[in-house]
Design an enzyme around this catalytic site. Structure first.
Site, PDB file in Angstrom:
ATOM      1  CG  HIS A  55      -0.378  -0.013   2.491  1.00  0.00           C
ATOM      2  ND1 HIS A  55       0.364  -0.858   3.118  1.00  0.00           N
ATOM      3  CD2 HIS A  55       0.110   1.135   3.479  1.00  0.00           C
ATOM      4  CE1 HIS A  55       1.060  -0.727   4.403  1.00  0.00           C
ATOM      5  NE2 HIS A  55       0.747   0.652   4.312  1.00  0.00           N
ATOM      6  CG  ASP A  57       1.500   5.129   4.604  1.00  0.00           C
ATOM      7  OD1 ASP A  57       0.472   4.386   4.324  1.00  0.00           O
ATOM      8  OD2 ASP A  57       2.278   5.011   5.411  1.00  0.00           O
ATOM      9  CG  HIS A  61      -0.756   7.609   7.449  1.00  0.00           C
ATOM     10  ND1 HIS A  61      -1.657   7.099   8.321  1.00  0.00           N
ATOM     11  CD2 HIS A  61       0.691   6.826   7.632  1.00  0.00           C
ATOM     12  CE1 HIS A  61      -1.019   6.261   9.387  1.00  0.00           C
ATOM     13  NE2 HIS A  61       0.007   5.864   8.641  1.00  0.00           N
ATOM     14  CD  GLU A 175       4.223   2.069   5.235  1.00  0.00           C
ATOM     15  OE1 GLU A 175       5.125   2.615   6.095  1.00  0.00           O
ATOM     16  OE2 GLU A 175       3.112   2.055   5.576  1.00  0.00           O
TER      17      GLU A 175
END
Length: 215
Positions: A55, A57, A61, A175
């Site tokens: 995913h 970010d 976030h 990540e």
């Protein structure tokens, strides 16, 4: 011929698959696929955290006033990239964990640590980035960093120094990559997040193809 043309060896999928065993952060919402099967069709829906598997970010976030996923520059997610393999150490990686004399040759760097296997529960032990390494990469014109662990910060971190360093330097980060099949070297990267308007993160389908010719 394009001097940065993806090679003839095809694409390597560097995405962690989403399924019932996909690990999520403790206390976060796991991935669930609900399926309705009829004689003439199949319909599915899913639910999960936005930080599941591989995913990206968004700045939102960490900063409620910062851009969400739709504000991430899409051009950062597609183009020449370089896989670099660290020396096997765990914890918050510094530049000393990189190969001696290595320096990025592209604005996209994918960090292979081999410290988080498929289906491994998320907990202490995997590698992350130190703020020092983030600044080191940013000083060398890197704009996107990917890592093969659940977070750019180590599990035990509470202040999230790598996250904040990435935000401070204006970098984009991915990540949860799966880089076990990606040897160090140059690739063409395609890693677009789902366009979840207003979300602080989104799952990514990421793939790389070896580059041939001048890099």
């Amino acid at each position: 011929m394009d001097r940065c043309e993806p090679g003839r060896y095809g694409w390597i999928d560097i995405t962690r698959p989403l399924g019932p065993t996909t690990p999520v952060w403790p206390g976060d919402h796991p991935f669930r696929l609900h399926q309705r099967r009829e004689p003439a069709f199949v319909l599915s829906r899913f639910e999960t955290t936005c930080h599941v598997g591989t995913h990206l970010d968004a700045p939102l976030h960490l900063d409620a006033a910062a851009p969400a996923i739709e504000g991430v520059p899409i051009e950062r997610c597609v183009g020449p990239a370089e896989v670099v393999r660290t020396d096997g150490r765990h914890g918050a990686l510094t530049p000393a964990a990189l190969p001696p004399g290595w320096a990025p040759r592209t604005s996209r760097v994918l960090v292979r640590t081999d410290t988080f296997s498929l289906d491994q529960p998320i907990g202490p032990g995997f590698a992350g980035l130190s703020a020092e390494l983030v600044h080191w990469l940013a000083d060398r014109a890197v704009e996107l960093v990917g890592i093969d662990t659940p977070s750019v910060d180590v599990f035990e971190s509470e202040e999230l120094p790598a996250h904040h360093a990435l935000l401070e330097r204006g970098l984009t980060w991915i990540e949860g990559l799966w880089l076990a099949d990606a040897e160090p070297g140059p690739y063409f990267l395609a890693a677009l997040p789902l366009l979840l308007e207003g979300a602080e993160a989104a799952p990514v389908r990421a793939a790389i193809a070896p580059l041939r010719g001048e890099f």
